[in-house]
Design a protein around this motif. Structure first.
Motif, mmCIF file in Angstrom:
data_model
loop_
_atom_site.group_PDB
_atom_site.id
_atom_site.type_symbol
_atom_site.label_atom_id
_atom_site.label_comp_id
_atom_site.label_asym_id
_atom_site.label_seq_id
_atom_site.Cartn_x
_atom_site.Cartn_y
_atom_site.Cartn_z
ATOM 1 N N ALA A 16 0.833 -1.205 0.000
ATOM 2 C CA ALA A 16 0.000 0.000 0.000
ATOM 3 C C ALA A 16 0.862 1.247 0.000
ATOM 4 O O ALA A 16 0.554 2.235 -0.691
ATOM 5 N N ALA A 17 1.966 1.213 0.777
ATOM 6 C CA ALA A 17 2.875 2.355 0.819
ATOM 7 C C ALA A 17 3.508 2.597 -0.550
ATOM 8 O O ALA A 17 3.652 3.745 -0.985
ATOM 9 N N MET A 18 3.874 1.521 -1.226
ATOM 10 C CA MET A 18 4.468 1.657 -2.562
ATOM 11 C C MET A 18 3.461 2.247 -3.549
ATOM 12 O O MET A 18 3.813 3.097 -4.370
ATOM 13 N N SER A 122 -7.401 7.940 8.063
ATOM 14 C CA SER A 122 -7.451 7.500 9.455
ATOM 15 C C SER A 122 -8.808 7.781 10.088
ATOM 16 O O SER A 122 -9.394 6.930 10.772
ATOM 17 N N GLN A 123 -9.330 8.980 9.835
ATOM 18 C CA GLN A 123 -10.610 9.363 10.426
ATOM 19 C C GLN A 123 -11.754 8.534 9.849
ATOM 20 O O GLN A 123 -12.730 8.234 10.555
ATOM 21 N N ASP A 135 -1.714 -0.388 7.537
ATOM 22 C CA ASP A 135 -1.886 -0.921 6.183
ATOM 23 C C ASP A 135 -3.192 -0.433 5.567
ATOM 24 O O ASP A 135 -3.244 -0.070 4.386
ATOM 25 N N TRP A 136 -4.257 -0.380 6.376
ATOM 26 C CA TRP A 136 -5.530 0.116 5.845
ATOM 27 C C TRP A 136 -5.469 1.617 5.547
ATOM 28 O O TRP A 136 -6.003 2.075 4.534
ATOM 29 N N ILE A 137 -4.839 2.368 6.439
ATOM 30 C CA ILE A 137 -4.715 3.812 6.219
ATOM 31 C C ILE A 137 -3.982 4.093 4.915
ATOM 32 O O ILE A 137 -4.415 4.915 4.097
ATOM 33 N N LEU A 138 -2.874 3.379 4.696
ATOM 34 C CA LEU A 138 -2.099 3.579 3.469
ATOM 35 C C LEU A 138 -2.894 3.153 2.236
ATOM 36 O O LEU A 138 -2.811 3.794 1.186
#
Length: 435
Positions: A16-18, A122-123, A135-138
């Motif tokens: 996800a970050a990538m 995030s919110q 991982d979900w946030i990204l």
């Protein structure tokens, strides 16, 4: 607990970050390639045009004591035109950016937009009752960046992400933390098209303290910079300066409405239903018509929110309450495609299915409704870039540019139906319960 921070699945977090970095890199590269040098409008190169015209130079003019609503500003600063009616409060909020050199400010603002995307992600998880897993946030952030709405905001540098996060927080915090919600409403008040429908819907929901405090704070936040501008415009006579600024705002609105891209008949970005009616009737509605249509379209959601309030039924921004507020905000009044980002917590709520209203809906119907709400964010067919390349028949182009609003209206009707059924079921259960 939804407030806990966890890494989640390491491999998914890395992927996800990538993807997020790839999306941000592509957006930054396109902005650099299509960068618009501050000055007259350049329809070919529009990178960061909204940052220049709506953030940096209007706030710089405020610091200089020059009204960004006036023709003097348009003539003396490297902008395409004077700004439409944004609250002076947003100019003050952005003023620190104007203290920096332009190039530094552009980089800083890009970083701020990335931080806002992470905050929205995030919110949205918190509102949906999910833990704040990295991982979900990204993953959500990457989805926002690759959406049409997220990319165009990064590319143009508009302050959409600020409005989106503030709207989400105002709805989510109003019942339990009204003073924080009031601060969020100060940001929302930057655009009347945001704060008017949101204020009416929150009133029906019973968020009186947040609205009253928010209104007071918004007036103060706007009055201070407005007084500064009026003092300078009137050469020390605030009354004369205010009269002149009122005339400037009226003239600026006329200029804004007269631009071809803003006319609903020609716009490919409007997603409110009145714009689509205007497109097919070839009649551009006045501001008065916009307000009347807004009140008519909000009547049923307001009534449902009021009835839900009476029986203390409220599941916040990611639930049915948020569905009524957010979808009716989009359908009822002037909206561009990037405004659909306010639906992020609602979509996460539907996909997760943790909240009671969505559990009862069932997996397939939840995901269909979520897909409908996602549609405007990913409908790249209704973009200037694609439409210019396709060279479609005008009728087909009109169909494509109408689909976003039509899908949103259908989604709102469905949500109203779900809310009405829930209220009817609650009433039936209460009547069946022995006293």
């Amino acid at each position: 607990m939804a407030s806990d921070w966890t890494l989640g699945h390491r491999g998914f977090a890395i992927a996800a970050a990538m993807m997020l970095l790839l999306g941000l890199g592509l957006s930054a590269a396109r902005t650099f390639k299509k960068y618009q040098t501050p000055g007259p409008p350049d329809p070919i190169n529009e990178g960061y045009c909204d940052f220049h015209n709506g953030v940096y130079f209007p706030s710089l003019a405020l610091l200089d004591g020059v009204s960004p609503y006036g023709s003097q500003y348009a003539a003396e600063y490297p902008v395409s035109r004077q700004i439409p009616f944004f609250s002076p409060a947003i100019l003050a909020i952005h003023a620190p950016l104007s203290l920096l050199p332009l190039r530094v400010s552009e980089i800083v603002y890009f970083g701020i937009m990335v931080a806002l995307i992470i905050a929205i992600s995030s919110q949205s998880l918190t509102a949906a009752g999910l833990p704040r897993r990295l991982d979900w946030i990204l993953a959500i952030a990457a989805g926002i960046v690759f959406s049409r709405a997220g990319h165009v905001t990064l590319f143009n540098g508009y302050f959409t992400f600020e409005l989106v996060l503030a709207t989400i927080l105002a709805i989510q915090l109003a019942p339990t933390r009204p003073y924080l919600a009031a601060i969020a409403l100060v940001v929302v008040s930057a655009k009347p098209t945001y704060v008017l429908p949101l204020g009416l819907l929150m009133l029906a929901r019973g968020n009186i303290k947040a609205l009253v405090v928010g209104a007071i704070m918004s007036i103060i936040a706007a009055a201070i910079p407005l007084g500064w501008l009026a003092w300078n415009q009137g050469s020390g006579n605030i009354g004369a300066g205010l009269a002149e600024i009122r005339q400037q705002i009226s003239a600026a609105q006329a200029v804004h409405h007269g631009e071809p891209n803003e006319l609903p008949v020609l716009s490919w970005t409007r997603i409110d239903i009145l714009a689509i009616v205007a497109k097919w009737t070839e009649q551009d509605p006045s501001d008065e018509v916009h307000l009347i249509v807004m009140l008519v379209l909000l009547a049923i959601p307001i009534g449902l929110l009021f009835r839900r309030r009476k029986i203390q039924l409220d599941d916040s921004v990611a639930g049915l309450t948020g569905a009524l507020v957010l979808t009716s905000m989009i359908v009822a009044l002037y909206r561009q495609s990037y405004d659909c980002l306010i639906l992020a917590p609602l979509i996460i709520g539907l996909v997760a299915g943790i909240l009671p209203a969505w559990k009862s809906l069932g997996l397939i119907r939840r995901w269909i409704l979520a897909a409908m709400l996602l549609f405007p964010a990913y409908n790249y067919l209704s973009t200037h870039m694609i439409l210019d390349k396709l060279k479609l028949d005008p009728f087909i182009e009109r169909l494509l540019t109408s689909m976003n609003a039509v899908v949103m209206v259908i989604a709102l009707i469905w949500i109203v139906s779900i809310a009405s059924h829930q209220l009817h079921q609650r009433q039936t259960d209460e009547q069946a319960t022995p006293q």
